[in-house]
Design an enzyme around this catalytic site. Sequence first.
Site, PDB file in Angstrom:
ATOM      1  N   HIS A 191     -33.097 -22.490 -13.445  1.00  0.00           N
ATOM      2  CA  HIS A 191     -33.387 -21.123 -13.881  1.00  0.00           C
ATOM      3  C   HIS A 191     -34.237 -20.365 -12.864  1.00  0.00           C
ATOM      4  O   HIS A 191     -33.922 -19.229 -12.492  1.00  0.00           O
ATOM      5  CB  HIS A 191     -34.090 -21.155 -15.243  1.00  0.00           C
ATOM      6  CG  HIS A 191     -34.482 -19.800 -15.749  1.00  0.00           C
ATOM      7  ND1 HIS A 191     -33.548 -18.855 -16.129  1.00  0.00           N
ATOM      8  CD2 HIS A 191     -35.697 -19.237 -15.931  1.00  0.00           C
ATOM      9  CE1 HIS A 191     -34.182 -17.756 -16.527  1.00  0.00           C
ATOM     10  NE2 HIS A 191     -35.481 -17.967 -16.417  1.00  0.00           N
ATOM     11  N   LYS A 218     -48.419 -12.935 -18.846  1.00  0.00           N
ATOM     12  CA  LYS A 218     -47.406 -12.931 -19.893  1.00  0.00           C
ATOM     13  C   LYS A 218     -48.036 -12.658 -21.254  1.00  0.00           C
ATOM     14  O   LYS A 218     -47.486 -11.905 -22.067  1.00  0.00           O
ATOM     15  CB  LYS A 218     -46.635 -14.253 -19.925  1.00  0.00           C
ATOM     16  CG  LYS A 218     -45.456 -14.194 -20.908  1.00  0.00           C
ATOM     17  CD  LYS A 218     -44.423 -15.261 -20.665  1.00  0.00           C
ATOM     18  CE  LYS A 218     -43.205 -15.010 -21.554  1.00  0.00           C
ATOM     19  NZ  LYS A 218     -42.151 -16.029 -21.364  1.00  0.00           N
ATOM     20  N   GLU A 256     -40.588 -18.139 -11.222  1.00  0.00           N
ATOM     21  CA  GLU A 256     -41.155 -17.290 -12.270  1.00  0.00           C
ATOM     22  C   GLU A 256     -42.589 -16.872 -11.938  1.00  0.00           C
ATOM     23  O   GLU A 256     -43.013 -15.768 -12.264  1.00  0.00           O
ATOM     24  CB  GLU A 256     -41.126 -18.018 -13.619  1.00  0.00           C
ATOM     25  CG  GLU A 256     -39.746 -18.147 -14.236  1.00  0.00           C
ATOM     26  CD  GLU A 256     -39.247 -16.859 -14.904  1.00  0.00           C
ATOM     27  OE1 GLU A 256     -40.010 -15.868 -14.968  1.00  0.00           O
ATOM     28  OE2 GLU A 256     -38.092 -16.842 -15.348  1.00  0.00           O
ATOM     29  N   HIS A 277     -29.278 -14.399 -14.619  1.00  0.00           N
ATOM     30  CA  HIS A 277     -28.469 -14.953 -15.706  1.00  0.00           C
ATOM     31  C   HIS A 277     -26.988 -14.971 -15.345  1.00  0.00           C
ATOM     32  O   HIS A 277     -26.256 -15.888 -15.726  1.00  0.00           O
ATOM     33  CB  HIS A 277     -28.680 -14.146 -16.988  1.00  0.00           C
ATOM     34  CG  HIS A 277     -29.963 -14.453 -17.685  1.00  0.00           C
ATOM     35  ND1 HIS A 277     -30.426 -13.712 -18.751  1.00  0.00           N
ATOM     36  CD2 HIS A 277     -30.883 -15.427 -17.489  1.00  0.00           C
ATOM     37  CE1 HIS A 277     -31.582 -14.223 -19.168  1.00  0.00           C
ATOM     38  NE2 HIS A 277     -31.883 -15.258 -18.417  1.00  0.00           N
ATOM     39  N   ARG A 324     -36.313 -21.621 -43.138  1.00  0.00           N
ATOM     40  CA  ARG A 324     -36.766 -20.263 -42.797  1.00  0.00           C
ATOM     41  C   ARG A 324     -38.080 -20.246 -42.019  1.00  0.00           C
ATOM     42  O   ARG A 324     -38.794 -19.246 -42.010  1.00  0.00           O
ATOM     43  CB  ARG A 324     -36.881 -19.379 -44.053  1.00  0.00           C
ATOM     44  CG  ARG A 324     -35.557 -19.188 -44.785  1.00  0.00           C
ATOM     45  CD  ARG A 324     -35.659 -18.084 -45.829  1.00  0.00           C
ATOM     46  NE  ARG A 324     -34.379 -17.887 -46.478  1.00  0.00           N
ATOM     47  CZ  ARG A 324     -34.012 -18.472 -47.607  1.00  0.00           C
ATOM     48  NH1 ARG A 324     -34.851 -19.308 -48.224  1.00  0.00           N
ATOM     49  NH2 ARG A 324     -32.843 -18.225 -48.141  1.00  0.00           N
ATOM     50  N   ASN A 353     -38.327  -9.352 -17.534  1.00  0.00           N
ATOM     51  CA  ASN A 353     -36.939  -9.670 -17.184  1.00  0.00           C
ATOM     52  C   ASN A 353     -36.606  -9.360 -15.731  1.00  0.00           C
ATOM     53  O   ASN A 353     -35.434  -9.430 -15.340  1.00  0.00           O
ATOM     54  CB  ASN A 353     -35.985  -8.895 -18.104  1.00  0.00           C
ATOM     55  CG  ASN A 353     -36.064  -9.376 -19.537  1.00  0.00           C
ATOM     56  OD1 ASN A 353     -36.146 -10.567 -19.807  1.00  0.00           O
ATOM     57  ND2 ASN A 353     -36.056  -8.438 -20.476  1.00  0.00           N
ATOM     58  N   GLU A 366     -40.125  -7.001 -27.515  1.00  0.00           N
ATOM     59  CA  GLU A 366     -39.380  -6.414 -26.399  1.00  0.00           C
ATOM     60  C   GLU A 366     -38.837  -5.023 -26.708  1.00  0.00           C
ATOM     61  O   GLU A 366     -37.687  -4.701 -26.422  1.00  0.00           O
ATOM     62  CB  GLU A 366     -38.242  -7.353 -25.969  1.00  0.00           C
ATOM     63  CG  GLU A 366     -37.849  -7.190 -24.512  1.00  0.00           C
ATOM     64  CD  GLU A 366     -36.916  -8.277 -24.021  1.00  0.00           C
ATOM     65  OE1 GLU A 366     -35.767  -7.954 -23.726  1.00  0.00           O
ATOM     66  OE2 GLU A 366     -37.335  -9.446 -23.937  1.00  0.00           O
ATOM     67  N   ARG A 413     -42.453  -5.313 -22.633  1.00  0.00           N
ATOM     68  CA  ARG A 413     -42.052  -6.702 -22.394  1.00  0.00           C
ATOM     69  C   ARG A 413     -40.798  -6.804 -21.533  1.00  0.00           C
ATOM     70  O   ARG A 413     -40.539  -7.853 -20.929  1.00  0.00           O
ATOM     71  CB  ARG A 413     -41.851  -7.421 -23.736  1.00  0.00           C
ATOM     72  CG  ARG A 413     -41.575  -8.912 -23.576  1.00  0.00           C
ATOM     73  CD  ARG A 413     -41.684  -9.674 -24.865  1.00  0.00           C
ATOM     74  NE  ARG A 413     -41.380 -11.088 -24.657  1.00  0.00           N
ATOM     75  CZ  ARG A 413     -41.647 -12.053 -25.515  1.00  0.00           C
ATOM     76  NH1 ARG A 413     -42.228 -11.775 -26.663  1.00  0.00           N
ATOM     77  NH2 ARG A 413     -41.342 -13.303 -25.246  1.00  0.00           N
ATOM     78  N   LYS A 424     -40.143 -16.530 -27.605  1.00  0.00           N
ATOM     79  CA  LYS A 424     -38.685 -16.376 -27.584  1.00  0.00           C
ATOM     80  C   LYS A 424     -38.051 -17.758 -27.701  1.00  0.00           C
ATOM     81  O   LYS A 424     -38.327 -18.640 -26.876  1.00  0.00           O
ATOM     82  CB  LYS A 424     -38.222 -15.723 -26.283  1.00  0.00           C
ATOM     83  CG  LYS A 424     -38.370 -14.225 -26.225  1.00  0.00           C
ATOM     84  CD  LYS A 424     -37.746 -13.746 -24.927  1.00  0.00           C
ATOM     85  CE  LYS A 424     -37.717 -12.241 -24.826  1.00  0.00           C
ATOM     86  NZ  LYS A 424     -37.071 -11.816 -23.574  1.00  0.00           N
ATOM     87  N   HIS A 475     -33.891 -11.244 -13.830  1.00  0.00           N
ATOM     88  CA  HIS A 475     -33.114 -12.033 -14.777  1.00  0.00           C
ATOM     89  C   HIS A 475     -31.702 -11.496 -15.013  1.00  0.00           C
ATOM     90  O   HIS A 475     -30.817 -12.246 -15.417  1.00  0.00           O
ATOM     91  CB  HIS A 475     -33.850 -12.126 -16.117  1.00  0.00           C
ATOM     92  CG  HIS A 475     -35.017 -13.071 -16.079  1.00  0.00           C
ATOM     93  ND1 HIS A 475     -36.085 -12.896 -15.221  1.00  0.00           N
ATOM     94  CD2 HIS A 475     -35.286 -14.202 -16.790  1.00  0.00           C
ATOM     95  CE1 HIS A 475     -36.958 -13.874 -15.417  1.00  0.00           C
ATOM     96  NE2 HIS A 475     -36.493 -14.679 -16.343  1.00  0.00           N
TER      97      HIS A 475
END
Length: 361
Positions: free
Chosen positions: A265, A227, A185, A252, A121, A245, A237, A241, A143, A248
């Site tokens: 990427h 960031k 990026e 993606h 956990r 993206n 998010e 935030r 993330k 993206h």
Amino acid sequence: MRKVRVDLGKNSYDIVIGYDIRQEIVDFVQGAGYSRQALLVTDTHVGPLYGGQVQALLAEAGLTATLVQIPAGESSKNLQVADAVFTRAIELGLDRKSPVFALGGGVVGDLAGFVAATYMRGVPFVQLPTSLLAQVDSSVGGKVAVNHALGKNLIGAFYQPQAVFMELNCMKSLPEREIYTGLGEIIKYGIIYDGDFFGFLEQNREQVLALEPEALVHMIARSCEIKAAVVSEDEREAGLRRILNFGHTIGHAIEKETGYVRYNHGEAVATGMLGAARISRQLGLIDSGTFDRVRQLIEAYNLPLQAGGVTVEAMYADIFHDKKTVGGKVNWVLMEGIGRVVCRNDVPEQAVKEAMAAIRA
């Protein structure tokens, strides 16, 4: 050396950026109160270059770090590979104070972070990103995730590292293409948040591509500052935030349609940014001059303006499996200018498909 603070209350941490930062890592580990056993996750590209050095460094700090190498590449970011890392952690008897170190690019960071977030956990997690892309993107913000056959990063968590250390000497071993993918990026941060930074990238292309230390430290630190500022306001998010993206949604889809192997990427995001800029222009949010600045900067940093191996219909279907889609509506991040964006979920299908057709090679 530069330090950037990510201010998240009890989850706050520092990003340390510089050359020859061994002592900063040792000092941090010795003051962290970790159990002696640690896991050092890397891949088959980075491990042979730096794995032994980092193991020795952690030993100097008092840790016994077991090296776990995963196959390099996006295809390793899945539950099967994560399960193999979990098994190793259990075999070694790692406890709740045993740290997991991620040494490598974004795939290693995402996978190791996912393991750290879910093993017992949650155990301590430290990022040691070695690629430019990981330094300015995935290593900052907490993330962590693995991919699913139906989409990228769909299985994951928000889980902050306890520290991020960016040793810039690692840049010397990066292939040119990996520098370009990181720049995808970096350009994004100028578009979404800081017009002056966008201008810096326009005016200092030669120094940036030559990885001159002053330019390199500045662009990494400024990207991390942007960031960090966004994440500090919106860790999970819920609002702001989402601007991270930008590019993206289409990016993606490009990655998925090309099997995560044809484009890195940052390359896919760069093409996706051009698609989002086209939609912005179609909706009257930006003028042609602003669009041209974006296109020219992407091209100047050797990033693709179009993607091969994709179809408009397949990409359009993909965007509805994206994490940013809620209630069947795609949350688009669109430009209002250089340094300003807006989130919209009312973009007409025709505008999206026209933009996708334009960026399809």
